[in-house]
Design a protein around this motif. Structure first.
Motif, PDB file in Angstrom:
ATOM      1  N   VAL A  20       1.037  -1.161  -0.017  1.00  0.00           N
ATOM      2  CA  VAL A  20       0.016  -0.183   0.110  1.00  0.00           C
ATOM      3  C   VAL A  20       0.683   1.193  -0.125  1.00  0.00           C
ATOM      4  O   VAL A  20       1.755   1.188   0.763  1.00  0.00           O
ATOM      5  CB  VAL A  20      -1.035   0.216   1.339  1.00  0.00           C
ATOM      6  CG1 VAL A  20      -1.731   1.378   1.350  1.00  0.00           C
ATOM      7  CG2 VAL A  20      -1.947  -1.392   1.225  1.00  0.00           C
ATOM      8  N   MET A  80      -2.140   5.746   0.277  1.00  0.00           N
ATOM      9  CA  MET A  80      -3.617   5.416   0.200  1.00  0.00           C
ATOM     10  C   MET A  80      -4.161   6.541   0.800  1.00  0.00           C
ATOM     11  O   MET A  80      -4.026   6.568   2.216  1.00  0.00           O
ATOM     12  CB  MET A  80      -3.834   4.164   0.781  1.00  0.00           C
ATOM     13  CG  MET A  80      -5.296   3.743   0.577  1.00  0.00           C
ATOM     14  SD  MET A  80      -5.564   3.115  -0.873  1.00  0.00           S
ATOM     15  CE  MET A  80      -4.575   1.578  -1.010  1.00  0.00           C
ATOM     16  N   LYS A 109      -6.197  -4.572  -1.166  1.00  0.00           N
ATOM     17  CA  LYS A 109      -7.349  -4.145  -0.685  1.00  0.00           C
ATOM     18  C   LYS A 109      -7.540  -4.852   0.748  1.00  0.00           C
ATOM     19  O   LYS A 109      -7.906  -4.216   1.653  1.00  0.00           O
ATOM     20  CB  LYS A 109      -8.751  -4.726  -1.609  1.00  0.00           C
ATOM     21  CG  LYS A 109      -8.685  -4.274  -3.073  1.00  0.00           C
ATOM     22  CD  LYS A 109     -10.028  -4.625  -3.659  1.00  0.00           C
ATOM     23  CE  LYS A 109      -9.846  -6.109  -3.908  1.00  0.00           C
ATOM     24  NZ  LYS A 109      -8.938  -6.692  -4.663  1.00  0.00           N
ATOM     25  N   THR A 117      -5.139  -3.112   3.134  1.00  0.00           N
ATOM     26  CA  THR A 117      -5.864  -1.909   3.734  1.00  0.00           C
ATOM     27  C   THR A 117      -6.620  -2.160   4.922  1.00  0.00           C
ATOM     28  O   THR A 117      -6.742  -1.702   5.857  1.00  0.00           O
ATOM     29  CB  THR A 117      -6.355  -1.248   2.346  1.00  0.00           C
ATOM     30  OG1 THR A 117      -5.510  -0.869   1.438  1.00  0.00           O
ATOM     31  CG2 THR A 117      -7.145  -0.039   2.903  1.00  0.00           C
TER      32      THR A 117
END
Length: 244
Positions: free
Chosen positions: A17, A20, A40, A43
């Motif tokens: 990540v 973000m 995804k 996160t």
């Protein structure tokens, strides 16, 4: 409500990540849309305090998962990708155990189990051990377990993965009911029909970065395409081109 600002997470040399930033508002369903490996699940795991971020800030209903890990569990409901049921327990016992972890009164737990079992159509298997459950049954138990304490914010990692058509339709109706109750729902998925059918806003993720955010109509308009699938491919391609 969830607020994410400049979030970073690496595993060795792999940047899962990177920078973000997005919001998920109360009374809305926010979709995290991206291909497998986009970041995804990483996160989501940072949101529910399973993983600490390397950099960046997270606020969930005003709480910071890195400092308020215990307090945040009262406001957050999580349906993880692994489901993680205790297979030696019945569906009812799995849900009851999580109610006890949240220190709910026994009568409240039993009332909520009955309500969730009715809403999610779990009557036929509520008192069966979860070992050997179908994917749809496992998902229903995981959702009921996550919702027993009536959280304000709900995180779901690909909840319809492996479900049949009827189970998917029923689950979508339940997710809409959470939105109608004013809760914030974050739905991680790679299924275009899912975001088109459910999401008020979409966060498109590519290689750990936010490629675009907006409603379905906004993303289609921005991409110059005719469908959300074509818009997704265009926006992902643009992001990958910037990172090449």
């Amino acid at each position: 409500m969830i607020e994410v600002r400049n979030l970073h997470k690496s595993f060795g040399k792999v940047k899962a990540v990177s920078d973000m930033t997005f919001e998920a508002r109360d009374g809305e369903i926010t979709g995290l849309l991206g291909p497998n490996g986009a970041g995804k699940t990483t996160t989501l795991r940072m949101l529910y305090s399973l993983l600490p971020p390397d950099e960046g800030d997270i606020r969930i209903d005003g709480l910071d998962p890195t400092r308020d890990a215990m307090a945040i569990k009262t406001t957050l409901g999580v349906v993880p990708d692994s489901r993680g049921l205790y297979t030696r327990l019945t569906a009812r016992e799995n849900i009851r155990y999580f109610g006890e972890l949240h220190n709910l009164p026994k009568q409240t737990i039993e009332e909520r189990i009955e309500s969730l079992a009715a809403t999610l159509d779990m009557g036929e298997f509520i008192d069966r051990r979860t070992e050997g459950f179908s994917q749809g049954q496992r998902v229903k138990v995981a959702i009921a377990r996550a919702m027993v304490h009536q959280p304000q914010t709900v995180l779901m990692d690909e909840p319809t993965n492996g479900l049949d058509v009827m189970s998917t339709r029923a689950l979508r109706e339940y997710i809409r009911s959470l939105k109608d109750s004013g809760q914030s729902v974050v739905l991680s998925t790679h299924i275009m029909q899912e975001v088109a059918a459910l999401c008020d806003r979409i966060v498109i993720i590519a290689k750990g970065k936010v490629a675009a955010t907006g409603t379905v109509d906004e993303l289609i308009s921005r991409s110059g395409r005719d469908t959300i699938e074509d818009a997704f491919v265009q926006l992902i391609g643009s992001e990958e081109g910037l990172m090449a």
